[in-house]
Design a protein around this motif. Structure first.
Motif, PDB file in Angstrom:
ATOM      1  N   ASN A   8       0.885  -1.170   0.000  1.00 32.57           N
ATOM      2  CA  ASN A   8       0.000   0.000   0.000  1.00 32.57           C
ATOM      3  C   ASN A   8       0.921   1.217   0.000  1.00 32.57           C
ATOM      4  O   ASN A   8       1.414   1.624   1.047  1.00 32.57           O
ATOM      5  CB  ASN A   8      -0.915  -0.004   1.222  1.00 32.57           C
ATOM      6  CG  ASN A   8      -1.743   1.260   1.321  1.00 32.57           C
ATOM      7  OD1 ASN A   8      -1.915   1.977   0.348  1.00 32.57           O
ATOM      8  ND2 ASN A   8      -2.230   1.546   2.504  1.00 32.57           N
ATOM      9  N   LYS A  77      -9.492   5.623   0.164  1.00 34.48           N
ATOM     10  CA  LYS A  77      -9.384   4.858   1.407  1.00 34.48           C
ATOM     11  C   LYS A  77      -8.134   5.221   2.195  1.00 34.48           C
ATOM     12  O   LYS A  77      -8.053   4.925   3.380  1.00 34.48           O
ATOM     13  CB  LYS A  77      -9.348   3.357   1.110  1.00 34.48           C
ATOM     14  CG  LYS A  77     -10.634   2.784   0.607  1.00 34.48           C
ATOM     15  CD  LYS A  77     -10.451   1.305   0.358  1.00 34.48           C
ATOM     16  CE  LYS A  77     -11.529   0.752  -0.527  1.00 34.48           C
ATOM     17  NZ  LYS A  77     -11.205  -0.597  -0.988  1.00 34.48           N
ATOM     18  N   VAL A  78      -7.139   5.848   1.537  1.00 32.50           N
ATOM     19  CA  VAL A  78      -5.914   6.214   2.250  1.00 32.50           C
ATOM     20  C   VAL A  78      -6.147   7.371   3.215  1.00 32.50           C
ATOM     21  O   VAL A  78      -5.381   7.566   4.144  1.00 32.50           O
ATOM     22  CB  VAL A  78      -4.746   6.576   1.295  1.00 32.50           C
ATOM     23  CG1 VAL A  78      -4.387   5.412   0.407  1.00 32.50           C
ATOM     24  CG2 VAL A  78      -5.028   7.809   0.490  1.00 32.50           C
ATOM     25  N   LYS A  99      -2.945   6.820   5.277  1.00 35.28           N
ATOM     26  CA  LYS A  99      -2.522   5.479   5.682  1.00 35.28           C
ATOM     27  C   LYS A  99      -1.636   4.883   4.584  1.00 35.28           C
ATOM     28  O   LYS A  99      -2.075   4.702   3.464  1.00 35.28           O
ATOM     29  CB  LYS A  99      -3.727   4.573   5.908  1.00 35.28           C
ATOM     30  CG  LYS A  99      -4.610   4.993   7.058  1.00 35.28           C
ATOM     31  CD  LYS A  99      -5.714   4.000   7.292  1.00 35.28           C
ATOM     32  CE  LYS A  99      -6.748   4.080   6.210  1.00 35.28           C
ATOM     33  NZ  LYS A  99      -7.898   3.213   6.385  1.00 35.28           N
ATOM     34  N   VAL A 154      -7.849  -1.125   2.858  1.00 37.41           N
ATOM     35  CA  VAL A 154      -6.738  -0.313   2.345  1.00 37.41           C
ATOM     36  C   VAL A 154      -6.571  -0.623   0.860  1.00 37.41           C
ATOM     37  O   VAL A 154      -6.838  -1.742   0.427  1.00 37.41           O
ATOM     38  CB  VAL A 154      -5.397  -0.590   3.083  1.00 37.41           C
ATOM     39  CG1 VAL A 154      -5.439  -0.135   4.516  1.00 37.41           C
ATOM     40  CG2 VAL A 154      -5.020  -2.052   3.018  1.00 37.41           C
TER      41      VAL A 154
END
Length: 162
Positions: A8, A77-78, A99, A154
Motif C-alpha cells: 500500500n 481509502k488512504v 494510511k 486499504v
C-alpha cells in the motif's frame, strides 16, 4: 520461483497535486468567499491539516479532497479523517492522516485469504507488505485477481513481479 509483493504505497507528488487542486477550488468557489479556510499538507508526517469556518464548510472541504484524490488516481481509502476540534479563533480544525503500508492485522487477513485458495503459493508478511512466492506465474496471477476482488480497507498495489 516467481514472486510479487502486495503493498500500500502513496505517490506523494500526486497527493500534493490533489491538495493544490483542492486549495485552488476553494479559492474560486463563491460559498467560500470571505471565510477563513486552509488546507495544508505535511508530507513528512503524512497528514493533511484542514481549518474551516464552520462544520458544513469542513464537510465540503472533505468532499473536495476525496474528489481530487480520485481524480489524481489515488484511492480515497488512504484518507482517515480525525475529529473536528475548535480553535481559539472560533474556527474548526481537523487532521486527515494518510494510511501507508499494510498493518499487521490486515496482512494476517490477506495471508489467511491466500491460504484458503489452496493454490501452491507461499505468502509471508515482511514489515508493511506481503510477499507471495510460487512456481507458476498463473497461480500468482490468480492470487492478484482474488486480492483485487476483495476489500481489506486499504488500497492494494502489486509490485516486483519476478
Amino acid at each position: 520461483m516467481a514472486s510479487f509483493d502486495i503493498v500500500n504505497e502513496i505517490n506523494q507528488q500526486e497527493v500534493d497535486n490533489a491538495i493544490n487542486n483542492t486549495v485552488k477550488e476553494i479559492s474560486t468557489r463563491y460559498d467560500f468567499r470571505g471565510l477563513h479556510t486552509e488546507v495544508t499538507f505535511h508530507s513528512k508526517e503524512n497528514r493533511v491539516h484542514i481549518v474551516a469556518a464552520e462544520s458544513m464548510k469542513m464537510k465540503a472541504v472533505q468532499e473536495m479532497l476525496i474528489k481530487n484524490f480520485i481524480k489524481r488516481g489515488i484511492d480515497s481509502k488512504v484518507l482517515e479523517f480525525g475529529t473536528e476540534e475548535g480553535t481559539s479563533q472560533g474556527y474548526l480544525k481537523m487532521d486527515a492522516t494518510l494510511k501507508e503500508g499494510i498493518d499487521r492485522e490486515t496482512a494476517k487477513k490477506i495471508v489467511k485469504e491466500i491460504k484458503a485458495t489452496k493454490l501452491k503459493v507461499q505468502p509471508q508478511i515482511q514489515d508493511d507488505q506481503v510477499r507471495v512466492t510460487g512456481k507458476k506465474i498463473d497461480d500468482l496471477q490468480e492470487i492478484i485477481r482474488l486480492m483485487k476482488s476483495k476489500d481489506f480497507g486499504v488500497p492494494l498495489q502489486f509490485t516486483n513481479m519476478k
